[in-house]
Write an enzyme that holds these catalytic residues in place. Sequence first.
Site, PDB file in Angstrom:
ATOM      1  N   ASP A 137       0.814  -1.213   0.000  1.00 12.72           N
ATOM      2  CA  ASP A 137       0.000   0.000   0.000  1.00 12.72           C
ATOM      3  C   ASP A 137       0.848   1.264   0.000  1.00 12.72           C
ATOM      4  O   ASP A 137       2.017   1.247   0.400  1.00 12.72           O
ATOM      5  CB  ASP A 137      -0.915   0.012   1.221  1.00 12.72           C
ATOM      6  CG  ASP A 137      -1.884  -1.158   1.250  1.00 12.72           C
ATOM      7  OD1 ASP A 137      -2.216  -1.662   0.168  1.00 12.72           O
ATOM      8  OD2 ASP A 137      -2.295  -1.554   2.355  1.00 12.72           O
ATOM      9  N   MET A 138       0.229   2.353  -0.406  1.00 13.12           N
ATOM     10  CA  MET A 138       0.914   3.644  -0.495  1.00 13.12           C
ATOM     11  C   MET A 138       1.590   4.029   0.830  1.00 13.12           C
ATOM     12  O   MET A 138       2.716   4.516   0.838  1.00 13.12           O
ATOM     13  CB  MET A 138      -0.077   4.747  -0.899  1.00 13.12           C
ATOM     14  CG  MET A 138       0.550   6.128  -1.017  1.00 13.12           C
ATOM     15  SD  MET A 138      -0.589   7.384  -1.622  1.00 13.12           S
ATOM     16  CE  MET A 138      -1.660   7.592  -0.188  1.00 13.12           C
TER      17      MET A 138
END
Length: 308
Positions: A137-138
């Site tokens: 994820d970011m």
Amino acid sequence: MKELFIVESQEGERIDRYLAEALPERSRSYVQKLIKEGHVLVNGEPVKASYRLLIGDCLAITMPEVQEPDIGAEEIPLDILYEDSDIIIVNKPKQMVVHPAPGHYTGTLVNGLLYHCRQELSGINGMMRPGIVHRIDMDTTGSLVVCKNDKAHQSLAGQLKDHSIKRSYVAIVHGNLTKDEGTVDAPIGRHPTERKKMSIHAKNGKRAVTHYQVLERFGDYTYIQCELETGRTHQIRVHMASIGHPLLGDSVYGPRKSPFPKLVGQTLHAKTLGLLHPKTGEYLEVEAPLPEYFSDLLARLRGSLKNF
């Protein structure tokens, strides 16, 4: 074109809600746009998004071709943990998106890799995700392997499918875990109503297994290590939240307001990555050092740092 036929259990359901579940890779807003633009026909006729399904309805869905934008190489500093002619393993920083997507066509890891690798990346996943075999994820930091050629890509994709790649994460969760170690074995799929979230209560969830071990306790918080047996979207975040211990800073699956104002996003770091090298077959393991924000937060919880 895709055709779907409505059965008794689906009668009375709104067509946009039904299609959002039938097409899990698409959001409900995307489905509504398809309906509005006439790409969804019921018994040969266009309908509104509020149309209620009837037994025997035939739905014909046409997906318009997506024009992919040109993805450019960008000179972005990369923290490289390992590199050779077949693979590159990077330590991804917080708030960096792995590959281009709507709203993020620049500044991604792929943009930086295209510049660093001089366009020499596996083409199996197309121009939007060259070389990418797995993602984080970011706001998750840490080790991520990227393939420079199709042969390496196929090898690592096979290892991921066989669950033979070692992926060890560290995280800080809310609460004090009652056991020193445990396993969460619960299927994960798209959330039934909130399309941007994943859930253990999805109708078509896939098996997901997370093993966790307590590293350190801080009363209201616990520092843990997680080993992934499978690799589902948001797996650790969803699993820990499902047992009442969401990740610190995770406003999607945990409290919306963080007790630490400086913290951005979940406290999750992909620390160790181990795999069989696609060419030599030898075991390769790398470890990504904790990012500064994570080390500072641990120091704050241990009482050696006052401000965070």
